[in-house]
Design a protein around this motif. Structure first.
Motif, PDB file in Angstrom:
ATOM      1  N   VAL A   1     -27.978 -22.944   8.810  1.00 20.06           N
ATOM      2  CA  VAL A   1     -27.256 -22.779  10.471  1.00 20.06           C
ATOM      3  C   VAL A   1     -28.355 -22.910  11.441  1.00 20.06           C
ATOM      4  N   PRO A   2     -29.301 -21.947  11.594  1.00 20.85           N
ATOM      5  CA  PRO A   2     -30.307 -21.720  12.739  1.00 20.85           C
ATOM      6  C   PRO A   2     -31.170 -22.722  12.611  1.00 20.85           C
ATOM      7  N   SER A   3     -31.258 -23.325  11.902  1.00 23.04           N
ATOM      8  CA  SER A   3     -32.501 -25.127  11.612  1.00 23.04           C
ATOM      9  C   SER A   3     -32.107 -26.370  12.311  1.00 23.04           C
ATOM     10  N   PHE A   4     -30.338 -26.463  12.376  1.00 31.01           N
ATOM     11  CA  PHE A   4     -28.965 -27.271  12.692  1.00 31.01           C
ATOM     12  C   PHE A   4     -28.975 -26.699  14.307  1.00 31.01           C
ATOM     13  N   LEU A   5     -28.817 -25.907  14.477  1.00 34.09           N
ATOM     14  CA  LEU A   5     -28.486 -25.663  16.011  1.00 34.09           C
ATOM     15  C   LEU A   5     -30.473 -25.496  16.627  1.00 34.09           C
ATOM     16  N   GLU A   6     -31.286 -25.088  15.742  1.00 29.95           N
ATOM     17  CA  GLU A   6     -32.844 -25.281  16.881  1.00 29.95           C
ATOM     18  C   GLU A   6     -33.125 -26.417  16.996  1.00 29.95           C
ATOM     19  N   ASN A   7     -33.376 -27.828  16.020  1.00 28.33           N
ATOM     20  CA  ASN A   7     -33.126 -28.699  15.987  1.00 28.33           C
ATOM     21  C   ASN A   7     -32.384 -29.720  16.520  1.00 28.33           C
ATOM     22  N   ASN A   8     -30.964 -28.975  17.294  1.00 25.85           N
ATOM     23  CA  ASN A   8     -30.046 -29.995  18.401  1.00 25.85           C
ATOM     24  C   ASN A   8     -29.239 -31.162  17.469  1.00 25.85           C
ATOM     25  N   ILE A   9     -28.835 -30.779  16.423  1.00 20.89           N
ATOM     26  CA  ILE A   9     -28.752 -31.906  14.985  1.00 20.89           C
ATOM     27  C   ILE A   9     -27.309 -31.819  15.512  1.00 20.89           C
ATOM     28  N   ASP A  10     -27.170 -32.874  16.391  1.00 15.93           N
ATOM     29  CA  ASP A  10     -25.195 -32.729  16.950  1.00 15.93           C
ATOM     30  C   ASP A  10     -25.377 -34.630  15.956  1.00 15.93           C
ATOM     31  N   PHE A  11     -23.342 -35.054  15.794  1.00 16.46           N
ATOM     32  CA  PHE A  11     -23.248 -35.586  15.630  1.00 16.46           C
ATOM     33  C   PHE A  11     -23.794 -37.383  15.036  1.00 16.46           C
TER      34      PHE A  11
ATOM     35  N   PHE B   1     -32.093 -38.231  10.092  1.00 17.92           N
ATOM     36  CA  PHE B   1     -31.947 -38.287   8.649  1.00 17.92           C
ATOM     37  C   PHE B   1     -31.674 -38.360   7.727  1.00 17.92           C
ATOM     38  N   THR B   2     -32.988 -37.875   7.260  1.00 16.18           N
ATOM     39  CA  THR B   2     -33.413 -38.712   6.094  1.00 16.18           C
ATOM     40  C   THR B   2     -34.050 -37.407   4.915  1.00 16.18           C
ATOM     41  N   ASP B   3     -34.329 -37.860   4.491  1.00 15.63           N
ATOM     42  CA  ASP B   3     -34.949 -36.923   2.889  1.00 15.63           C
ATOM     43  C   ASP B   3     -36.371 -35.694   3.600  1.00 15.63           C
TER      44      ASP B   3
END
Length: 244
Positions: free
Chosen positions: A111-121, A130-132
């Motif tokens: 969760v922290p990494s997703f929010l820090e990198n602003n991963i939206d839809f 959004f790759t390996d």
């Protein structure tokens, strides 16, 4: 069976079927399409029905016509005319972690990494972003199996949008020839409907937009034969009119 209900086994809470016991919101005989405005109009007329720190409430309402009388309380029997439509998933990064990442087993620590990198839809469903490599180098996922699981989950959402595009009408009381009736708070309707109807007077006509975790969640909605009616993680728009 009704797609708005929740009996036929899962549904909102359990999530697969919605208005199970009463025959509405279930697969229409044929899917139809409508031209829709963007999911979250920037109008102040949209009323949030769920408190959220997000830019937009997971459930929101736009009143088209005011009703009269009192709001229904728990146990009150209500009847709705309805049309259910798939709409675009305009998820922010917070939406992504709340209604998608939280459903993927063993990924809470991301969760922290997703929010820090602003991963939206948009980022999540961009196969060139959004790759390996992105999962490993940017999100710091050292477990290759976990990285692959995330990539495949994101791919399934892309495919769902292609196969079940925004504007698809998945159920309608007009097509069924039967309205949806249920008792408020009785567990027979998806969460978004149960929340919305508590704020509707008799005669009110409104649009309700529900994020997936207030609609059919990570399982989606299927017919008894197993055909997909609403894909997993779908955001839906309901046009509702309270009859009683």
């Amino acid at each position: 069976m009704n797609s708005l209900s929740m009996v036929q086994r899962p549904l909102i809470a359990t999530v697969i079927v919605l208005f199970a016991s009463c025959g509405a919101f279930a697969p229409s005989k044929s899917l139809t399409y409508q031209h829709l405005t963007p999911l979250y109009a920037s109008s102040e007329d949209w009323i949030p029905l769920v408190e959220s720190s997000n830019r937009v409430s997971p459930v929101q309402k736009l009143i088209l016509e005011e009703g009269e009388g009192e709001f229904p309380s728990d146990g009150c029997s209500v009847e709705l005319e309805y049309t259910g439509t798939l709409v675009s998933q305009d998820w922010s990064d917070l939406d992504v972690v709340e209604c998608w990442l939280s459903k993927i087993q063993g990924c809470d620590h991301l969760v922290p990494s997703f929010l820090e990198n602003n991963i939206d839809f948009t980022m999540l469903t961009n196969e060139n972003v959004f790759t390996d490599e992105y999962c490993v180098s940017t999100l710091g996922i050292s477990n290759k199996i976990q990285a692959k699981k995330l990539i495949m989950a994101a791919k399934r959402i892309r495919q769902s949008q292609a196969e079940y595009p925004p504007g698809t009408v998945f159920d309608s009381s007009k097509e069924r020839g039967k309205n949806f009736s249920f008792d408020v708070g009785g567990g027979k309707a998806i969460k978004g409907i149960d929340l919305a109807v508590r704020e509707m007077r008799v005669g009110e006509h409104a649009y309700i937009v529900c994020r997936s975790d207030y609609a059919y969640d990570s399982e989606g909605l299927r017919s008894i034969k197993g055909d997909v009616i609403v894909p997993p993680f779908a955001t839906i728009k309901l046009e509702l009119k309270r009859i009683r």
